[in-house]
Design a protein around this motif. Structure first.
Motif, short mmCIF file in Angstrom:
data_model
loop_
_atom_site.label_atom_id
_atom_site.label_comp_id
_atom_site.label_asym_id
_atom_site.label_seq_id
_atom_site.Cartn_x
_atom_site.Cartn_y
_atom_site.Cartn_z
N ASN A 40 0.83 -1.20 0.00
CA ASN A 40 0.00 0.00 0.00
C ASN A 40 0.87 1.26 0.00
O ASN A 40 0.62 2.21 -0.74
N LYS A 41 1.93 1.27 0.82
CA LYS A 41 2.83 2.41 0.88
C LYS A 41 3.53 2.61 -0.47
O LYS A 41 3.66 3.73 -0.96
N GLU A 42 3.94 1.50 -1.06
CA GLU A 42 4.61 1.57 -2.36
C GLU A 42 3.67 2.12 -3.43
O GLU A 42 4.05 2.98 -4.22
N LEU A 43 2.42 1.65 -3.42
CA LEU A 43 1.43 2.15 -4.39
C LEU A 43 1.13 3.64 -4.16
O LEU A 43 1.00 4.41 -5.10
N ARG A 44 1.04 4.04 -2.90
CA ARG A 44 0.79 5.45 -2.57
C ARG A 44 1.94 6.32 -3.09
O ARG A 44 1.73 7.37 -3.68
N ASP A 45 3.17 5.86 -2.89
CA ASP A 45 4.34 6.59 -3.38
C ASP A 45 4.31 6.70 -4.90
O ASP A 45 4.61 7.75 -5.47
N THR A 46 3.95 5.61 -5.56
CA THR A 46 3.86 5.60 -7.03
C THR A 46 2.81 6.60 -7.50
O THR A 46 3.05 7.37 -8.44
N VAL A 47 1.66 6.61 -6.87
CA VAL A 47 0.59 7.54 -7.24
C VAL A 47 1.06 8.98 -7.05
O VAL A 47 0.83 9.84 -7.90
N GLU A 50 3.48 9.84 -9.84
CA GLU A 50 2.75 10.01 -11.10
C GLU A 50 2.00 11.34 -11.11
O GLU A 50 1.96 12.04 -12.13
N LYS A 51 1.39 11.67 -9.99
CA LYS A 51 0.65 12.94 -9.89
C LYS A 51 1.60 14.12 -10.08
O LYS A 51 1.28 15.07 -10.79
N ALA A 52 2.77 14.05 -9.45
CA ALA A 52 3.76 15.12 -9.60
C ALA A 52 4.24 15.21 -11.04
O ALA A 52 4.40 16.31 -11.59
N GLU A 53 4.44 14.06 -11.68
CA GLU A 53 4.89 14.05 -13.08
C GLU A 53 3.82 14.66 -13.99
O GLU A 53 4.14 15.44 -14.89
#
Length: 178
Positions: A40-47, A50-53
């Motif tokens: 979950n933490k990994e997915l949150r970091d990925t999101v 992606e949002k920042a990108e």
């Protein structure tokens, strides 16, 4: 009297096996929870990345569009500079004869029309064509023997089309009914 609360010697191994099994299940569930929380933490970091990108891309696109708007006419204006120079040179000449000035103006006009044509501008010159209200604006009707009614007789001001879109309609005089 027999105490029913204390386990009998035959029940004890079964209870210990259940307790051990429950402990293993609990450990397995705790491990699974830890694994899911890490995932979950990994997915949150990925999101978040992606949002920042996406936000960065939006900013770059906005900046690029602004630059494109600011410099959209750069090529056209660069092409027009020789026309500007020619007009300045023509105005600087003193005492030239009318034919020379006229010839210079004609060459400058041809260059200007060439540049405009290269940039998608086309003149609308509808003499002897039927009136097209989409491209022509009739300002008068005149007697024109031998011309069909509604035919353009004279162009008072040429119209222009930019890349198949009317920029300015031609002002025309039209033959009226006999």
């Amino acid at each position: 009297m027999h105490n029913s609360d204390s386990p009998s010697p035959t029940e004890m191994p079964e209870n210990s096996a259940q307790n051990a099994s429950s402990g293993q299940d609990l450990d397995a569930l705790k491990a699974r929870i830890a694994e899911l929380e890490a995932n979950n933490k990994e997915l949150r970091d990925t999101v978040l990345r992606e949002k920042a990108e996406l936000e960065n891309q939006r900013r770059r696109l906005h900046r690029d569009l602004e630059q494109a708007r600011r410099f959209a006419n750069e090529k056209l204006l660069n092409d027009l500079l020789p026309v500007y120079d020619g007009l300045e040179r023509g105005l600087a000449v003193e005492g030239g004869d009318v034919n020379t000035v006229r010839e210079g103006m004609n060459l400058t006009l041809k260059e200007l029309l060439r540049i405009a044509g290269n940039n998608g501008l086309v003149q609308v010159d509808p003499v002897d064509q039927p009136l097209d209200p989409e491209r022509h604006h009739a300002v008068s009707m005149v007697e024109a023997p031998g011309k069909a009614p509604g035919t353009v007789v004279t162009v008072l001001q040429k119209g222009y089309v930019l890349n198949d879109r009317l920029l300015r309609p031609a002002l025309v005089a039209v033959a009226k009914d006999d």
